[in-house]
Design a protein around this motif. Structure first.
Motif, mmCIF file in Angstrom:
data_model
loop_
_atom_site.group_PDB
_atom_site.id
_atom_site.type_symbol
_atom_site.label_atom_id
_atom_site.label_comp_id
_atom_site.label_asym_id
_atom_site.label_seq_id
_atom_site.Cartn_x
_atom_site.Cartn_y
_atom_site.Cartn_z
ATOM 1 N N VAL A 82 4.901 -6.983 7.139
ATOM 2 C CA VAL A 82 5.896 -6.441 8.071
ATOM 3 C C VAL A 82 7.147 -6.153 7.262
ATOM 4 O O VAL A 82 7.625 -7.011 6.515
ATOM 5 N N ARG A 83 7.645 -4.951 7.404
ATOM 6 C CA ARG A 83 8.890 -4.544 6.754
ATOM 7 C C ARG A 83 9.892 -4.172 7.824
ATOM 8 O O ARG A 83 9.524 -3.754 8.908
ATOM 9 N N LYS A 84 11.136 -4.306 7.488
ATOM 10 C CA LYS A 84 12.198 -3.955 8.426
ATOM 11 C C LYS A 84 12.964 -2.762 7.879
ATOM 12 O O LYS A 84 13.332 -2.750 6.701
ATOM 13 N N GLY A 85 13.171 -1.758 8.723
ATOM 14 C CA GLY A 85 13.943 -0.605 8.288
ATOM 15 C C GLY A 85 13.346 0.704 8.766
ATOM 16 O O GLY A 85 12.429 0.726 9.582
ATOM 17 N N ALA A 86 13.873 1.793 8.231
ATOM 18 C CA ALA A 86 13.411 3.133 8.597
ATOM 19 C C ALA A 86 11.955 3.295 8.159
ATOM 20 O O ALA A 86 11.619 3.102 6.988
ATOM 21 N N VAL A 87 11.108 3.643 9.107
ATOM 22 C CA VAL A 87 9.660 3.666 8.879
ATOM 23 C C VAL A 87 9.295 4.534 7.679
ATOM 24 O O VAL A 87 8.586 4.080 6.774
ATOM 25 N N HIS A 88 9.748 5.767 7.663
ATOM 26 C CA HIS A 88 9.341 6.690 6.601
ATOM 27 C C HIS A 88 9.781 6.196 5.220
ATOM 28 O O HIS A 88 9.032 6.302 4.252
#
Length: 138
Positions: A82-88
């Protein structure tokens, strides 16, 4: 794409996965055929729209684990992230950091009935340093 594919990234939009998860199915099949490791990832928004979600990384991590449990691939070496931030941006960054050989992702929101490449997929195709396999929504 060569037979030297060792690491595949499949980013999932869990809001759409209930409607269509064909990119995940394709990534699992590709990982099996190539004996590659599969990273299944989702991106948590920096600011959650749902005010009942206080820790978006924990919430989306739980949702991702549930998705993978509901769609098992027992013979595939799999890691979830899981990452946090702007998807692209996070998809490209994760692919670069992990030296991914190929990204397998959906083309757009499956509710959209047109055949346009989604903005996230367009960005990833344009900026990823690896191959990108775009799966059209069913």
């Amino acid at each position: 794409m060569t037979s030297e594919t060792n690491l595949i990234l499949c980013p999932l939009n869990l809001r759409h996965s209930k409607l269509d998860y064909s990119a995940y199915e394709e990534a699992v099949a590709m990982a099996r055929r190539r004996s590659a490791k599969l990273i299944v990832a989702t991106m948590a928004p920096e600011m959650e729209r749902n005010l009942n979600i206080h820790d978006s990384e924990a919430y989306w991590g739980k949702e991702l684990r549930k998705f993978v449990a509901d769609h098992p691939a027992p013979d595939v070496d799999m890691e979830i992230i899981v990452r946090k931030g702007a998807v692209h941006r996070q998809i490209v960054k994760l692919a670069d950091e992990r030296k991914v050989d190929i990204i397998v992702m959906e083309s757009a929101n499956p509710k959209v009935k047109d055949y346009l490449l989604g903005t996230v997929a367009s960005h990833v195709v344009a900026h990823a340093s690896c191959s990108v396999y775009v799966v059209r929504s069913a």
